[in-house]
Motif scaffolding. Sequence first.
Motif, short mmCIF file in Angstrom:
data_model
loop_
_atom_site.label_atom_id
_atom_site.label_comp_id
_atom_site.label_asym_id
_atom_site.label_seq_id
_atom_site.Cartn_x
_atom_site.Cartn_y
_atom_site.Cartn_z
N UNK A 142 30.53 55.70 45.36
CA UNK A 142 30.76 54.27 45.33
C UNK A 142 29.45 53.57 45.61
N UNK A 143 29.46 52.26 45.66
CA UNK A 143 30.60 51.44 45.26
C UNK A 143 30.72 51.32 43.74
N UNK A 144 31.74 50.57 43.31
CA UNK A 144 32.08 50.47 41.90
C UNK A 144 31.92 49.02 41.45
N UNK A 145 31.36 48.84 40.25
CA UNK A 145 31.27 47.53 39.62
C UNK A 145 32.08 47.51 38.34
N UNK A 146 32.28 46.31 37.81
CA UNK A 146 33.00 46.14 36.54
C UNK A 146 32.16 45.21 35.67
N UNK A 147 32.16 45.48 34.35
CA UNK A 147 31.43 44.65 33.41
C UNK A 147 32.21 44.51 32.12
N UNK A 148 32.39 43.28 31.65
CA UNK A 148 32.97 43.12 30.32
C UNK A 148 34.17 42.20 30.23
N UNK A 149 35.20 42.69 29.52
CA UNK A 149 36.37 41.93 29.12
C UNK A 149 36.99 41.21 30.32
N UNK A 150 37.05 39.88 30.23
CA UNK A 150 37.43 39.10 31.40
C UNK A 150 38.91 39.23 31.75
N UNK A 151 39.79 39.20 30.77
CA UNK A 151 41.23 39.26 31.08
C UNK A 151 41.57 40.55 31.84
N UNK A 152 41.06 41.68 31.35
CA UNK A 152 41.29 42.95 32.03
C UNK A 152 40.58 42.96 33.39
N UNK A 153 39.35 42.43 33.42
CA UNK A 153 38.58 42.44 34.66
C UNK A 153 39.25 41.66 35.78
N UNK A 154 39.88 40.55 35.44
CA UNK A 154 40.59 39.77 36.46
C UNK A 154 41.71 40.60 37.06
N UNK A 155 42.50 41.27 36.20
CA UNK A 155 43.59 42.11 36.71
C UNK A 155 43.03 43.22 37.60
N UNK A 156 42.01 43.92 37.13
CA UNK A 156 41.49 45.05 37.90
C UNK A 156 40.90 44.60 39.23
N UNK A 157 40.12 43.54 39.23
CA UNK A 157 39.48 43.11 40.48
C UNK A 157 40.49 42.49 41.44
N UNK A 158 41.62 42.03 40.93
CA UNK A 158 42.65 41.48 41.81
C UNK A 158 43.44 42.59 42.51
N UNK A 159 43.58 43.76 41.85
CA UNK A 159 44.45 44.81 42.40
C UNK A 159 43.70 46.06 42.86
N UNK A 160 42.42 46.20 42.48
CA UNK A 160 41.69 47.44 42.74
C UNK A 160 40.61 47.23 43.81
N UNK A 161 40.88 47.65 45.05
CA UNK A 161 39.94 47.36 46.15
C UNK A 161 38.63 48.12 46.05
N UNK A 162 38.54 49.15 45.20
CA UNK A 162 37.30 49.92 45.09
C UNK A 162 36.23 49.20 44.28
N UNK A 163 36.60 48.15 43.54
CA UNK A 163 35.62 47.39 42.76
C UNK A 163 34.99 46.34 43.67
N UNK A 164 33.65 46.40 43.80
CA UNK A 164 32.94 45.58 44.78
C UNK A 164 32.23 44.38 44.16
N UNK A 165 32.01 44.37 42.86
CA UNK A 165 31.34 43.25 42.18
C UNK A 165 31.69 43.32 40.71
N UNK A 166 31.71 42.16 40.04
CA UNK A 166 32.12 42.15 38.63
C UNK A 166 31.33 41.14 37.83
N UNK A 167 31.00 41.53 36.60
CA UNK A 167 30.41 40.62 35.62
C UNK A 167 31.38 40.44 34.48
#
Length: 246
Positions: A142-167
């Motif tokens: 870790x930690x984990x980041x997310x990059x890309x598709x916003x609709x999916x990213x919102x869902x993942x960052x709202x429910x997945x505590x392992x994601x620490x930052x998102x673009x």
Amino acid sequence: MHFTTLQFTSEQRLDDGVLEREFILGEIPGTLWTPGSAPAPVPLILMAHNNGLPKRDARLMARARLTAAHGYAVATIDAAGCGDRPRSAADEQVRAELRRAMQAGEPVDEIFESLVGPLVEHAAPEWRTTLDALLALPEIGGPVGYSGWMALGIRLTAVEPRIAAAGFFAGGYVPRAQREEARQVSIPLLLLLQWDDEGNPRQRALDLFDTFGTKEKTLHANTGGHTGTPWFELEDGNRFYDRHLK
């Protein structure tokens, strides 16, 4: 926790030293890029493309390679209904209706809702299953980041505590459910907005940026259409991840 086994099906060392490996996880095909020289384990960035495009899309692969060369493990998958994975007859019907309505200049919000909403619902669990498997690899930490598709990213960052930052890329329709979930996003956020994006109303993206619940959010807006995001934004994005993942 999911116990599906991740199996690598191919690998090649690219000219920038990055190791590119194809994998299969149950029914989920994916690609993992890892840096050639960084000491293991390295942080992970989940890189998702928009609205059903394949994981082998040239722009996504270029972003993934440069991000991996910068020192990150980068993974992408073809989620359900994306890339080469089969789509249902109902899915194809909705896509055909969307194309027809857009060509006719008709309102498309409800068609988008019926298409993108189920895509997010099906994709999010598969991305979380993939995350379970990737974090079990010795070369990834870790930690984990997310990059890309916003609709999916919102869902993942709202429910997945392992994601620490998102673009997020402010492109693609964001369903009503995700516009509500945006209030739950509390991690550092970088939103890229194309000011002249023909398919995505600017004001809707600005309103969504205002909705995000995080206190640490940055908006980068550039002139140009949907696919015109300047290349330097990738370098800025890597600096953003460096601040929060390293």
